[in-house]
Design a protein around this motif. Structure first.
Motif, PDB file in Angstrom:
ATOM      1  N   GLY A  46      -8.633  -1.983  61.297  1.00  0.00           N
ATOM      2  CA  GLY A  46      -7.500  -2.888  61.433  1.00  0.00           C
ATOM      3  C   GLY A  46      -7.554  -3.911  60.317  1.00  0.00           C
ATOM      4  O   GLY A  46      -8.387  -3.811  59.405  1.00  0.00           O
ATOM      5  N   TRP A  47      -6.687  -4.886  60.387  1.00  0.00           N
ATOM      6  CA  TRP A  47      -6.588  -5.913  59.344  1.00  0.00           C
ATOM      7  C   TRP A  47      -6.670  -7.289  59.972  1.00  0.00           C
ATOM      8  O   TRP A  47      -6.110  -7.522  61.051  1.00  0.00           O
ATOM      9  CB  TRP A  47      -5.281  -5.749  58.578  1.00  0.00           C
ATOM     10  CG  TRP A  47      -5.270  -4.440  57.856  1.00  0.00           C
ATOM     11  CD1 TRP A  47      -4.742  -3.263  58.308  1.00  0.00           C
ATOM     12  CD2 TRP A  47      -5.860  -4.151  56.600  1.00  0.00           C
ATOM     13  NE1 TRP A  47      -4.969  -2.266  57.389  1.00  0.00           N
ATOM     14  CE2 TRP A  47      -5.648  -2.784  56.329  1.00  0.00           C
ATOM     15  CE3 TRP A  47      -6.536  -4.917  55.661  1.00  0.00           C
ATOM     16  CZ2 TRP A  47      -6.098  -2.176  55.166  1.00  0.00           C
ATOM     17  CZ3 TRP A  47      -6.980  -4.314  54.504  1.00  0.00           C
ATOM     18  CH2 TRP A  47      -6.753  -2.953  54.264  1.00  0.00           C
ATOM     19  N   MET A  48      -7.362  -8.190  59.291  1.00  0.00           N
ATOM     20  CA  MET A  48      -7.499  -9.566  59.766  1.00  0.00           C
ATOM     21  C   MET A  48      -7.168 -10.537  58.642  1.00  0.00           C
ATOM     22  O   MET A  48      -7.561 -10.329  57.497  1.00  0.00           O
ATOM     23  CB  MET A  48      -8.929  -9.839  60.227  1.00  0.00           C
ATOM     24  CG  MET A  48      -9.344  -9.096  61.457  1.00  0.00           C
ATOM     25  SD  MET A  48     -11.027  -9.597  61.919  1.00  0.00           S
ATOM     26  CE  MET A  48     -11.225  -8.617  63.405  1.00  0.00           C
ATOM     27  N   ASP A  49      -6.461 -11.599  59.019  1.00  0.00           N
ATOM     28  CA  ASP A  49      -6.346 -12.743  58.125  1.00  0.00           C
ATOM     29  C   ASP A  49      -7.375 -13.759  58.614  1.00  0.00           C
ATOM     30  O   ASP A  49      -8.170 -13.475  59.520  1.00  0.00           O
ATOM     31  CB  ASP A  49      -4.915 -13.293  58.093  1.00  0.00           C
ATOM     32  CG  ASP A  49      -4.468 -13.910  59.408  1.00  0.00           C
ATOM     33  OD1 ASP A  49      -5.211 -13.873  60.417  1.00  0.00           O
ATOM     34  OD2 ASP A  49      -3.346 -14.449  59.435  1.00  0.00           O
ATOM     35  N   ASP A  50      -7.395 -14.933  58.025  1.00  0.00           N
ATOM     36  CA  ASP A  50      -8.387 -15.933  58.403  1.00  0.00           C
ATOM     37  C   ASP A  50      -8.316 -16.281  59.890  1.00  0.00           C
ATOM     38  O   ASP A  50      -9.333 -16.415  60.557  1.00  0.00           O
ATOM     39  CB  ASP A  50      -8.199 -17.205  57.574  1.00  0.00           C
ATOM     40  CG  ASP A  50      -8.582 -17.029  56.115  1.00  0.00           C
ATOM     41  OD1 ASP A  50      -8.552 -15.883  55.610  1.00  0.00           O
ATOM     42  OD2 ASP A  50      -8.908 -18.044  55.469  1.00  0.00           O
ATOM     43  N   GLU A  51      -7.110 -16.441  60.411  1.00  0.00           N
ATOM     44  CA  GLU A  51      -6.972 -16.839  61.811  1.00  0.00           C
ATOM     45  C   GLU A  51      -7.406 -15.719  62.757  1.00  0.00           C
ATOM     46  O   GLU A  51      -8.029 -15.981  63.781  1.00  0.00           O
ATOM     47  CB  GLU A  51      -5.537 -17.283  62.107  1.00  0.00           C
ATOM     48  CG  GLU A  51      -5.326 -17.760  63.533  1.00  0.00           C
ATOM     49  CD  GLU A  51      -6.201 -18.954  63.969  1.00  0.00           C
ATOM     50  OE1 GLU A  51      -6.338 -19.154  65.191  1.00  0.00           O
ATOM     51  OE2 GLU A  51      -6.743 -19.671  63.111  1.00  0.00           O
ATOM     52  N   ALA A  52      -7.079 -14.479  62.444  1.00  0.00           N
ATOM     53  CA  ALA A  52      -7.522 -13.359  63.291  1.00  0.00           C
ATOM     54  C   ALA A  52      -9.049 -13.291  63.311  1.00  0.00           C
ATOM     55  O   ALA A  52      -9.654 -13.061  64.364  1.00  0.00           O
ATOM     56  CB  ALA A  52      -6.929 -12.046  62.795  1.00  0.00           C
ATOM     57  N   LEU A  53      -9.670 -13.516  62.162  1.00  0.00           N
ATOM     58  CA  LEU A  53     -11.133 -13.535  62.119  1.00  0.00           C
ATOM     59  C   LEU A  53     -11.674 -14.708  62.929  1.00  0.00           C
ATOM     60  O   LEU A  53     -12.621 -14.550  63.706  1.00  0.00           O
ATOM     61  CB  LEU A  53     -11.615 -13.597  60.665  1.00  0.00           C
ATOM     62  CG  LEU A  53     -13.125 -13.629  60.461  1.00  0.00           C
ATOM     63  CD1 LEU A  53     -13.819 -12.437  61.122  1.00  0.00           C
ATOM     64  CD2 LEU A  53     -13.445 -13.683  58.969  1.00  0.00           C
ATOM     65  N   HIS A  54     -11.066 -15.868  62.787  1.00  0.00           N
ATOM     66  CA  HIS A  54     -11.481 -17.035  63.574  1.00  0.00           C
ATOM     67  C   HIS A  54     -11.395 -16.732  65.071  1.00  0.00           C
ATOM     68  O   HIS A  54     -12.342 -17.001  65.818  1.00  0.00           O
ATOM     69  CB  HIS A  54     -10.604 -18.247  63.234  1.00  0.00           C
ATOM     70  CG  HIS A  54     -10.773 -19.386  64.179  1.00  0.00           C
ATOM     71  ND1 HIS A  54     -11.904 -20.169  64.199  1.00  0.00           N
ATOM     72  CD2 HIS A  54      -9.968 -19.859  65.149  1.00  0.00           C
ATOM     73  CE1 HIS A  54     -11.777 -21.079  65.158  1.00  0.00           C
ATOM     74  NE2 HIS A  54     -10.614 -20.916  65.737  1.00  0.00           N
ATOM     75  N   ARG A  55     -10.282 -16.165  65.509  1.00  0.00           N
ATOM     76  CA  ARG A  55     -10.113 -15.845  66.934  1.00  0.00           C
ATOM     77  C   ARG A  55     -11.147 -14.825  67.396  1.00  0.00           C
ATOM     78  O   ARG A  55     -11.673 -14.924  68.509  1.00  0.00           O
ATOM     79  CB  ARG A  55      -8.704 -15.316  67.190  1.00  0.00           C
ATOM     80  CG  ARG A  55      -7.617 -16.364  67.009  1.00  0.00           C
ATOM     81  CD  ARG A  55      -6.244 -15.768  67.246  1.00  0.00           C
ATOM     82  NE  ARG A  55      -5.185 -16.707  66.888  1.00  0.00           N
ATOM     83  CZ  ARG A  55      -3.910 -16.535  67.181  1.00  0.00           C
ATOM     84  NH1 ARG A  55      -3.504 -15.458  67.839  1.00  0.00           N
ATOM     85  NH2 ARG A  55      -3.019 -17.433  66.826  1.00  0.00           N
ATOM     86  N   THR A  56     -11.443 -13.846  66.540  1.00  0.00           N
ATOM     87  CA  THR A  56     -12.443 -12.833  66.884  1.00  0.00           C
ATOM     88  C   THR A  56     -13.826 -13.465  67.023  1.00  0.00           C
ATOM     89  O   THR A  56     -14.560 -13.154  67.963  1.00  0.00           O
ATOM     90  CB  THR A  56     -12.459 -11.720  65.810  1.00  0.00           C
ATOM     91  OG1 THR A  56     -11.175 -11.079  65.801  1.00  0.00           O
ATOM     92  CG2 THR A  56     -13.538 -10.691  66.073  1.00  0.00           C
ATOM     93  N   LEU A  57     -14.161 -14.349  66.103  1.00  0.00           N
ATOM     94  CA  LEU A  57     -15.477 -14.990  66.125  1.00  0.00           C
ATOM     95  C   LEU A  57     -15.661 -15.961  67.282  1.00  0.00           C
ATOM     96  O   LEU A  57     -16.787 -16.199  67.716  1.00  0.00           O
ATOM     97  CB  LEU A  57     -15.707 -15.735  64.805  1.00  0.00           C
ATOM     98  CG  LEU A  57     -15.865 -14.873  63.558  1.00  0.00           C
ATOM     99  CD1 LEU A  57     -15.865 -15.739  62.299  1.00  0.00           C
ATOM    100  CD2 LEU A  57     -17.124 -14.019  63.637  1.00  0.00           C
ATOM    101  N   THR A  58     -14.576 -16.526  67.789  1.00  0.00           N
ATOM    102  CA  THR A  58     -14.694 -17.588  68.793  1.00  0.00           C
ATOM    103  C   THR A  58     -14.266 -17.192  70.204  1.00  0.00           C
ATOM    104  O   THR A  58     -14.456 -17.971  71.131  1.00  0.00           O
ATOM    105  CB  THR A  58     -13.886 -18.827  68.362  1.00  0.00           C
ATOM    106  OG1 THR A  58     -12.512 -18.465  68.209  1.00  0.00           O
ATOM    107  CG2 THR A  58     -14.426 -19.401  67.054  1.00  0.00           C
ATOM    108  N   SER A  59     -13.699 -15.992  70.371  1.00  0.00           N
ATOM    109  CA  SER A  59     -13.182 -15.635  71.699  1.00  0.00           C
ATOM    110  C   SER A  59     -13.953 -14.527  72.404  1.00  0.00           C
ATOM    111  O   SER A  59     -13.792 -14.338  73.605  1.00  0.00           O
ATOM    112  CB  SER A  59     -11.715 -15.192  71.589  1.00  0.00           C
ATOM    113  OG  SER A  59     -11.640 -13.915  70.945  1.00  0.00           O
TER     114      SER A  59
END
Length: 131
Positions: A46-59
């Protein structure tokens, strides 16, 4: 190492020191390879921008940026096929992340366990086994 885009396409709470390590494509995205944590099976990309990565790392759940719908989507919210994060690693060039997960149900939108089942083997010549 390719030059990273200086400004993400969308606002994000991603730690600036991590954001500085990303080498994004022209759309502000990095490739996310998703792997089953205990078997090593590659499930999807899949593809991540900065916010998607942030959400993945914190949720504790995997979030992607949908290039077709231009919105965030969290794997499993509609299908029930959840991806629980076990670890996230950045590659040496900063242009891809490896997301190791505990996959619940199918990873592919077709209902298959992995997105690489439907495409099938392409019949590559197999190199010699080193021993």
């Amino acid at each position: 190492m390719p030059d990273a885009l200086p400004v993400p396409a969308r606002p994000s709470d991603l730690d600036p020191s991590l954001a500085a390590r990303l080498s994004r494509d022209a759309a502000g995205l990095v490739c996310a390879v998703v792997q089953q944590h205990d078997t090593g099976e590659v499930l999807m990309v899949g593809w991540m921008d900065d916010e998607a990565l942030h959400r993945t790392l914190t949720s504790g759940r995997v979030t992607f940026w949908s290039r077709s719908r231009q919105e965030y989507w969290r794997k499993g919210d509609t299908s029930g096929h959840l991806q629980h994060v076990r670890s996230v690693a950045l590659d040496c060039d900063g242009d891809a992340v490896l997301v190791r997960v505990d996959q619940v149900g199918a990873a592919c939108h077709t209902g298959a366990r992995t997105c690489f089942a439907a495409g099938g083997d392409l019949g590559a010549v197999v190199g010699p086994v080193r021993g």
